[in-house]
Design a protein around this motif. Sequence first.
Motif, PDB file in Angstrom:
ATOM      1  N   ALA A 193      49.816  65.853 -22.640  1.00  0.00           N
ATOM      2  CA  ALA A 193      49.210  66.294 -21.382  1.00  0.00           C
ATOM      3  C   ALA A 193      49.164  65.152 -20.373  1.00  0.00           C
ATOM      4  N   TYR A 194      48.750  63.966 -20.830  1.00  0.00           N
ATOM      5  CA  TYR A 194      48.730  62.795 -19.943  1.00  0.00           C
ATOM      6  C   TYR A 194      50.143  62.484 -19.431  1.00  0.00           C
ATOM      7  N   ALA A 195      51.118  62.506 -20.338  1.00  0.00           N
ATOM      8  CA  ALA A 195      52.488  62.158 -19.963  1.00  0.00           C
ATOM      9  C   ALA A 195      53.054  63.148 -18.953  1.00  0.00           C
ATOM     10  N   LEU A 196      52.786  64.440 -19.156  1.00  0.00           N
ATOM     11  CA  LEU A 196      53.297  65.453 -18.234  1.00  0.00           C
ATOM     12  C   LEU A 196      52.678  65.285 -16.848  1.00  0.00           C
ATOM     13  N   MET A 197      51.367  65.093 -16.795  1.00  0.00           N
ATOM     14  CA  MET A 197      50.722  64.922 -15.493  1.00  0.00           C
ATOM     15  C   MET A 197      51.220  63.662 -14.795  1.00  0.00           C
ATOM     16  N   ASP A 198      51.395  62.593 -15.549  1.00  0.00           N
ATOM     17  CA  ASP A 198      51.867  61.347 -14.952  1.00  0.00           C
ATOM     18  C   ASP A 198      53.301  61.493 -14.449  1.00  0.00           C
ATOM     19  N   MET A 199      54.125  62.217 -15.205  1.00  0.00           N
ATOM     20  CA  MET A 199      55.507  62.456 -14.768  1.00  0.00           C
ATOM     21  C   MET A 199      55.537  63.229 -13.449  1.00  0.00           C
ATOM     22  N   ILE A 200      54.697  64.264 -13.352  1.00  0.00           N
ATOM     23  CA  ILE A 200      54.690  65.098 -12.145  1.00  0.00           C
ATOM     24  C   ILE A 200      54.165  64.326 -10.939  1.00  0.00           C
ATOM     25  N   VAL A 201      53.076  63.578 -11.125  1.00  0.00           N
ATOM     26  CA  VAL A 201      52.457  62.919  -9.983  1.00  0.00           C
ATOM     27  C   VAL A 201      53.342  61.805  -9.433  1.00  0.00           C
ATOM     28  N   ARG A 202      54.296  61.311 -10.221  1.00  0.00           N
ATOM     29  CA  ARG A 202      55.221  60.287  -9.735  1.00  0.00           C
ATOM     30  C   ARG A 202      56.428  60.865  -9.001  1.00  0.00           C
ATOM     31  N   ARG A 203      56.536  62.178  -8.968  1.00  0.00           N
ATOM     32  CA  ARG A 203      57.617  62.815  -8.205  1.00  0.00           C
ATOM     33  C   ARG A 203      57.285  62.816  -6.719  1.00  0.00           C
ATOM     34  N   ASP A 204      58.314  62.710  -5.902  1.00  0.00           N
ATOM     35  CA  ASP A 204      58.093  62.753  -4.457  1.00  0.00           C
ATOM     36  C   ASP A 204      57.517  64.088  -4.012  1.00  0.00           C
ATOM     37  N   ASP A 205      57.863  65.142  -4.743  1.00  0.00           N
ATOM     38  CA  ASP A 205      57.410  66.478  -4.357  1.00  0.00           C
ATOM     39  C   ASP A 205      56.226  66.954  -5.197  1.00  0.00           C
ATOM     40  N   HIS A 206      55.421  66.026  -5.691  1.00  0.00           N
ATOM     41  CA  HIS A 206      54.348  66.425  -6.610  1.00  0.00           C
ATOM     42  C   HIS A 206      53.337  67.362  -5.959  1.00  0.00           C
ATOM     43  N   ARG A 207      53.105  67.222  -4.657  1.00  0.00           N
ATOM     44  CA  ARG A 207      52.155  68.122  -4.006  1.00  0.00           C
ATOM     45  C   ARG A 207      52.658  69.558  -4.028  1.00  0.00           C
ATOM     46  N   ALA A 208      53.945  69.726  -3.854  1.00  0.00           N
ATOM     47  CA  ALA A 208      54.519  71.069  -3.924  1.00  0.00           C
ATOM     48  C   ALA A 208      54.432  71.628  -5.335  1.00  0.00           C
ATOM     49  N   VAL A 209      54.642  70.757  -6.321  1.00  0.00           N
ATOM     50  CA  VAL A 209      54.534  71.192  -7.727  1.00  0.00           C
ATOM     51  C   VAL A 209      53.115  71.631  -8.034  1.00  0.00           C
ATOM     52  N   PHE A 210      52.138  70.830  -7.617  1.00  0.00           N
ATOM     53  CA  PHE A 210      50.744  71.175  -7.877  1.00  0.00           C
ATOM     54  C   PHE A 210      50.354  72.458  -7.145  1.00  0.00           C
ATOM     55  N   ALA A 211      50.881  72.646  -5.937  1.00  0.00           N
ATOM     56  CA  ALA A 211      50.563  73.854  -5.179  1.00  0.00           C
ATOM     57  C   ALA A 211      51.099  75.103  -5.876  1.00  0.00           C
ATOM     58  N   ALA A 212      52.186  74.923  -6.630  1.00  0.00           N
ATOM     59  CA  ALA A 212      52.795  76.057  -7.332  1.00  0.00           C
ATOM     60  C   ALA A 212      52.287  76.203  -8.762  1.00  0.00           C
ATOM     61  N   ALA A 213      51.390  75.317  -9.180  1.00  0.00           N
ATOM     62  CA  ALA A 213      50.908  75.327 -10.564  1.00  0.00           C
ATOM     63  C   ALA A 213      50.051  76.549 -10.819  1.00  0.00           C
ATOM     64  N   ALA A 214      50.395  77.275 -11.861  1.00  0.00           N
ATOM     65  CA  ALA A 214      49.640  78.471 -12.248  1.00  0.00           C
ATOM     66  C   ALA A 214      48.966  78.230 -13.594  1.00  0.00           C
ATOM     67  N   GLY A 215      48.648  79.325 -14.288  1.00  0.00           N
ATOM     68  CA  GLY A 215      47.875  79.224 -15.509  1.00  0.00           C
ATOM     69  C   GLY A 215      48.508  78.388 -16.595  1.00  0.00           C
ATOM     70  N   GLY A 216      49.819  78.537 -16.781  1.00  0.00           N
ATOM     71  CA  GLY A 216      50.483  77.804 -17.850  1.00  0.00           C
ATOM     72  C   GLY A 216      50.375  76.299 -17.672  1.00  0.00           C
ATOM     73  N   PHE A 217      50.644  75.823 -16.468  1.00  0.00           N
ATOM     74  CA  PHE A 217      50.560  74.389 -16.198  1.00  0.00           C
ATOM     75  C   PHE A 217      49.136  73.881 -16.379  1.00  0.00           C
ATOM     76  N   ARG A 218      48.173  74.661 -15.892  1.00  0.00           N
ATOM     77  CA  ARG A 218      46.776  74.244 -16.004  1.00  0.00           C
ATOM     78  C   ARG A 218      46.321  74.228 -17.460  1.00  0.00           C
ATOM     79  N   ASP A 219      46.766  75.203 -18.251  1.00  0.00           N
ATOM     80  CA  ASP A 219      46.393  75.238 -19.669  1.00  0.00           C
ATOM     81  C   ASP A 219      46.947  74.024 -20.417  1.00  0.00           C
ATOM     82  N   VAL A 220      48.220  73.726 -20.164  1.00  0.00           N
ATOM     83  CA  VAL A 220      48.892  72.648 -20.896  1.00  0.00           C
ATOM     84  C   VAL A 220      48.319  71.281 -20.530  1.00  0.00           C
ATOM     85  N   THR A 221      47.884  71.117 -19.292  1.00  0.00           N
ATOM     86  CA  THR A 221      47.449  69.803 -18.819  1.00  0.00           C
ATOM     87  C   THR A 221      45.928  69.648 -18.733  1.00  0.00           C
ATOM     88  N   ARG A 222      45.183  70.648 -19.166  1.00  0.00           N
ATOM     89  CA  ARG A 222      43.715  70.603 -19.014  1.00  0.00           C
ATOM     90  C   ARG A 222      43.121  69.324 -19.590  1.00  0.00           C
TER      91      ARG A 222
END
Length: 285
Positions: A193-222
């Motif tokens: 979970a830590y690794a996935l969140m860190d990978m996403i937040v280092r992307r240039d488009d991480h805000r767009a990814v977070f804006a599109a995050a639904a239940g699956g992403f939230r469950d996996v990274t809780r």
Amino acid sequence: MINKLCIVGVGLIGGSLAKALRAGGHVTEIVGYGRNLANLQTAADLGVIDYAEVSLGAAVRGADMVVLALPVGAMKDIFAELAQLSFDGVITDVGSTKVNVIAAARAALGNSFSRFVPGHPLAGTEQSGVQASQADLFRGRRVILTPEKETDSTALARVRAMWAATGAGVSEMSAEGHDRVLAASSHLPHLLAYALMDMIVRRDDHRAVFAAAAGGFRDVTRVAASDPVMWRDICLANRTELLAALTTYRDDLGALIEAIERGDGKWLEETFTRARRARETLNSK
């Protein structure tokens, strides 16, 4: 019945234990000890503890149960302090790793090691701090005790009874078995979970990814919202078992990459089906 309960580290787990025992009428007096005076004051203001002590010696004096609710990296120093004090109470912990905690206790406590009962409640949330404590946190959950051959049977029975009073189911296993199983069931998922969140937040488009995050992403990274210091200590304390689990996961992830590269739908479906069936079995427990 516990006459005086001393909780060293009044956070989520220590606070929840205090609330559960008080709610059930299983404790007369609860004292808190820790290095964060503001946190201790909050615990007292919330009624989680009756009072706080700034001296470990004063906190454990007259206590018949001492619970170490600290990050595993802090256990060695606390055991060294306890070894200098004179008291007859049972000592137990709530640490997520057991082999290293037992080794530290054995090295420091000497003859008092027999009064130490290693334990780990399999309960918690991604929140931390005494404000997040819950009286029903352990109800219906499992607590694992990992007694050693030197462990006093009366001390073991008292710790078992304490956790049973919170509504938890209590079982025993070896410290080595505990660390191996928890590396796969708890420590590895937190790292992923830590690794996935860190990978996403280092992307240039991480805000767009977070804006599109639904239940699956939230469950996996809780659980990536969990206390980083606590999980740093767990990783280092259980590195051997955790590295074995990570290596297996890395190899399996490599096989998944290869299946996608070669367009092997049959392999993917069989793997996903096997995983789904296993998850459904977990849901039924």
